[in-house]
Design a protein around this motif. Sequence first.
Motif, PDB file in Angstrom:
ATOM      1  N   ASP A 107      65.242  45.445  40.216  1.00 10.22           N
ATOM      2  CA  ASP A 107      65.708  45.570  41.592  1.00 10.22           C
ATOM      3  C   ASP A 107      66.305  46.960  41.784  1.00 10.22           C
ATOM      4  O   ASP A 107      67.410  47.247  41.335  1.00 10.22           O
ATOM      5  CB  ASP A 107      66.748  44.490  41.893  1.00 10.22           C
ATOM      6  N   VAL A 108      65.573  47.826  42.450  1.00  5.13           N
ATOM      7  CA  VAL A 108      66.005  49.210  42.618  1.00  5.13           C
ATOM      8  C   VAL A 108      67.254  49.314  43.492  1.00  5.13           C
ATOM      9  O   VAL A 108      68.027  50.271  43.382  1.00  5.13           O
ATOM     10  CB  VAL A 108      64.842  50.052  43.190  1.00  5.13           C
ATOM     11  N   SER A 109      67.477  48.316  44.348  1.00  3.35           N
ATOM     12  CA  SER A 109      68.680  48.368  45.187  1.00  3.35           C
ATOM     13  C   SER A 109      69.945  48.207  44.355  1.00  3.35           C
ATOM     14  O   SER A 109      71.040  48.573  44.805  1.00  3.35           O
ATOM     15  CB  SER A 109      68.625  47.284  46.268  1.00  3.35           C
ATOM     16  N   ALA A 110      69.828  47.688  43.118  1.00  3.86           N
ATOM     17  CA  ALA A 110      70.979  47.505  42.232  1.00  3.86           C
ATOM     18  C   ALA A 110      71.097  48.664  41.258  1.00  3.86           C
ATOM     19  O   ALA A 110      71.354  48.476  40.076  1.00  3.86           O
ATOM     20  CB  ALA A 110      70.861  46.189  41.490  1.00  3.86           C
ATOM     21  N   HIS A 111      70.907  49.872  41.743  1.00  5.27           N
ATOM     22  CA  HIS A 111      70.943  51.037  40.866  1.00  5.27           C
ATOM     23  C   HIS A 111      72.374  51.435  40.536  1.00  5.27           C
ATOM     24  O   HIS A 111      73.329  51.045  41.221  1.00  5.27           O
ATOM     25  CB  HIS A 111      70.221  52.217  41.523  1.00  5.27           C
ATOM     26  N   GLY A 112      72.505  52.215  39.467  1.00  2.00           N
ATOM     27  CA  GLY A 112      73.792  52.790  39.104  1.00  2.00           C
ATOM     28  C   GLY A 112      73.756  54.288  39.309  1.00  2.00           C
ATOM     29  O   GLY A 112      72.700  54.920  39.161  1.00  2.00           O
ATOM     30  N   ARG A 113      74.891  54.861  39.643  1.00  2.00           N
ATOM     31  CA  ARG A 113      74.948  56.307  39.826  1.00  2.00           C
ATOM     32  C   ARG A 113      76.263  56.838  39.306  1.00  2.00           C
ATOM     33  O   ARG A 113      77.280  56.137  39.278  1.00  2.00           O
ATOM     34  CB  ARG A 113      74.736  56.697  41.295  1.00  2.00           C
ATOM     35  N   ALA A 114      76.251  58.100  38.867  1.00  2.00           N
ATOM     36  CA  ALA A 114      77.455  58.714  38.318  1.00  2.00           C
ATOM     37  C   ALA A 114      77.317  60.219  38.405  1.00  2.00           C
ATOM     38  O   ALA A 114      76.207  60.760  38.492  1.00  2.00           O
ATOM     39  CB  ALA A 114      77.683  58.280  36.875  1.00  2.00           C
ATOM     40  N   ARG A 115      78.454  60.900  38.365  1.00  2.00           N
ATOM     41  CA  ARG A 115      78.470  62.360  38.351  1.00  2.00           C
ATOM     42  C   ARG A 115      79.536  62.833  37.375  1.00  2.00           C
ATOM     43  O   ARG A 115      80.526  62.139  37.131  1.00  2.00           O
ATOM     44  CB  ARG A 115      78.737  62.942  39.744  1.00  2.00           C
ATOM     45  N   ASP A 116      79.301  63.994  36.795  1.00  2.00           N
ATOM     46  CA  ASP A 116      80.245  64.558  35.846  1.00  2.00           C
ATOM     47  C   ASP A 116      80.138  66.075  35.887  1.00  2.00           C
ATOM     48  O   ASP A 116      79.135  66.646  35.461  1.00  2.00           O
ATOM     49  CB  ASP A 116      79.966  64.055  34.429  1.00  2.00           C
ATOM     50  N   GLY A 117      81.151  66.726  36.437  1.00  2.00           N
ATOM     51  CA  GLY A 117      81.209  68.179  36.436  1.00  2.00           C
ATOM     52  C   GLY A 117      80.023  68.866  37.073  1.00  2.00           C
ATOM     53  O   GLY A 117      79.629  69.948  36.646  1.00  2.00           O
ATOM     54  N   GLY A 118      79.417  68.258  38.084  1.00  2.00           N
ATOM     55  CA  GLY A 118      78.265  68.843  38.753  1.00  2.00           C
ATOM     56  C   GLY A 118      76.944  68.219  38.361  1.00  2.00           C
ATOM     57  O   GLY A 118      75.951  68.358  39.076  1.00  2.00           O
ATOM     58  N   ALA A 119      76.886  67.536  37.221  1.00  2.00           N
ATOM     59  CA  ALA A 119      75.685  66.797  36.825  1.00  2.00           C
ATOM     60  C   ALA A 119      75.716  65.425  37.496  1.00  2.00           C
ATOM     61  O   ALA A 119      76.754  64.773  37.540  1.00  2.00           O
ATOM     62  CB  ALA A 119      75.629  66.625  35.316  1.00  2.00           C
ATOM     63  N   GLU A 120      74.580  64.990  38.013  1.00  2.00           N
ATOM     64  CA  GLU A 120      74.504  63.698  38.689  1.00  2.00           C
ATOM     65  C   GLU A 120      73.330  62.897  38.140  1.00  2.00           C
ATOM     66  O   GLU A 120      72.289  63.460  37.794  1.00  2.00           O
ATOM     67  CB  GLU A 120      74.365  63.885  40.196  1.00  2.00           C
ATOM     68  N   ALA A 121      73.502  61.593  38.078  1.00  2.00           N
ATOM     69  CA  ALA A 121      72.457  60.716  37.545  1.00  2.00           C
ATOM     70  C   ALA A 121      72.381  59.442  38.363  1.00  2.00           C
ATOM     71  O   ALA A 121      73.400  58.920  38.819  1.00  2.00           O
ATOM     72  CB  ALA A 121      72.736  60.384  36.080  1.00  2.00           C
ATOM     73  N   VAL A 122      71.166  58.961  38.537  1.00  2.00           N
ATOM     74  CA  VAL A 122      70.903  57.660  39.151  1.00  2.00           C
ATOM     75  C   VAL A 122      69.986  56.903  38.200  1.00  2.00           C
ATOM     76  O   VAL A 122      68.993  57.452  37.717  1.00  2.00           O
ATOM     77  CB  VAL A 122      70.247  57.801  40.534  1.00  2.00           C
ATOM     78  N   ALA A 123      70.313  55.644  37.920  1.00  2.00           N
ATOM     79  CA  ALA A 123      69.529  54.842  36.982  1.00  2.00           C
ATOM     80  C   ALA A 123      69.241  53.471  37.559  1.00  2.00           C
ATOM     81  O   ALA A 123      70.058  52.904  38.290  1.00  2.00           O
ATOM     82  CB  ALA A 123      70.279  54.696  35.655  1.00  2.00           C
ATOM     83  N   THR A 124      68.066  52.959  37.236  1.00  2.89           N
ATOM     84  CA  THR A 124      67.732  51.561  37.493  1.00  2.89           C
ATOM     85  C   THR A 124      67.389  50.930  36.154  1.00  2.89           C
ATOM     86  O   THR A 124      66.836  51.592  35.280  1.00  2.89           O
ATOM     87  CB  THR A 124      66.552  51.425  38.465  1.00  2.89           C
ATOM     88  N   ALA A 125      67.731  49.661  35.995  1.00  2.00           N
ATOM     89  CA  ALA A 125      67.612  49.061  34.669  1.00  2.00           C
ATOM     90  C   ALA A 125      67.026  47.665  34.734  1.00  2.00           C
ATOM     91  O   ALA A 125      67.627  46.757  35.292  1.00  2.00           O
ATOM     92  CB  ALA A 125      68.978  49.024  33.981  1.00  2.00           C
ATOM     93  N   GLY A 126      65.852  47.519  34.154  1.00  2.00           N
ATOM     94  CA  GLY A 126      65.271  46.213  33.879  1.00  2.00           C
ATOM     95  C   GLY A 126      65.072  46.119  32.383  1.00  2.00           C
ATOM     96  O   GLY A 126      64.377  46.951  31.807  1.00  2.00           O
ATOM     97  N   VAL A 127      65.677  45.142  31.732  1.00  2.00           N
ATOM     98  CA  VAL A 127      65.646  45.085  30.264  1.00  2.00           C
ATOM     99  C   VAL A 127      65.152  43.741  29.752  1.00  2.00           C
ATOM    100  O   VAL A 127      65.468  43.338  28.633  1.00  2.00           O
ATOM    101  CB  VAL A 127      67.049  45.404  29.678  1.00  2.00           C
ATOM    102  N   SER A 128      64.365  43.046  30.549  1.00  2.00           N
ATOM    103  CA  SER A 128      63.845  41.761  30.093  1.00  2.00           C
ATOM    104  C   SER A 128      62.813  41.933  28.982  1.00  2.00           C
ATOM    105  O   SER A 128      62.620  41.033  28.164  1.00  2.00           O
ATOM    106  CB  SER A 128      63.228  40.993  31.266  1.00  2.00           C
ATOM    107  N   VAL A 129      62.133  43.067  28.951  1.00  2.00           N
ATOM    108  CA  VAL A 129      61.176  43.374  27.876  1.00  2.00           C
ATOM    109  C   VAL A 129      61.727  44.572  27.115  1.00  2.00           C
ATOM    110  O   VAL A 129      61.495  45.712  27.482  1.00  2.00           O
ATOM    111  CB  VAL A 129      59.772  43.678  28.430  1.00  2.00           C
TER     112      VAL A 129
END
Length: 239
Positions: free
Chosen positions: A98-120
């Motif tokens: 579910d891409v709507s349940a993404h996580g996001r974070a930033r650190d000192g100017g670096a930014e990241a967005v992640a989506t996670a499916g771990v059933s497999v």
Amino acid sequence: MPALLPPPRTGAARLLDPEHLTRVEDGERLHALLWRPGPGWRMVSSAVLGGGIAERAWVLNAQVAHGYRRTDPARHLAGLARAAGARGPGVGLMTAADVSAHGRARDGGAEAVATAGVSVRGWAAAPQECATGAAPPQRTTGPVPPGTVNIVVALPVALSDAALVNAVMTATEAKVQALLDAGLDCSGTPTDAVCVAARAPRDGADVHAFAGPRSEWGARLARAVHRAVRAALPAVAHS
């Protein structure tokens, strides 16, 4: 091709600020994240569409239905991007999460967005003839279900080609650390993908030659990815 409809945009502007898109496909309501930074960005990616190192203008992370069976994922992603109004070359990733349940974070100017499916999920170096106890048996031939941890990172600085590759390594190490910290006995899924975007070099501007976890920008990237993956995991970590 069904239209992708963006909701109203709210909140403060970010370097990595994807639009949340929705569409109806095969009778399902599916989500996508589309980041359109425009020109002036070099990206390195393992994505099925727009992989490698090149200048790219957008990144699409599209949710697909469980049991996805299309054999032309790059064409599918390109069509979704066009339907959303993306122009020029871009990067396309897909996932059954579910891409709507993404996580996001930033650190000192670096930014990241992640989506996670771990059933497999499982270990990268698992023996060919067996699977881990953490997941259903993984096939060694044929298409693999898109369980998928997708990571998109943006850095406000220019990186050399070697540093871009180094950034992918650092992001992957941070992903594995996040999975282990969440109590998951795995290094990822068979279809994980990553995209790191950095500014295109400009005359007189510094080009960073390193992006390992103890370099200035690699360390920031690692912390941002770690937190973004952890934020994306809670709803699916025990699925």
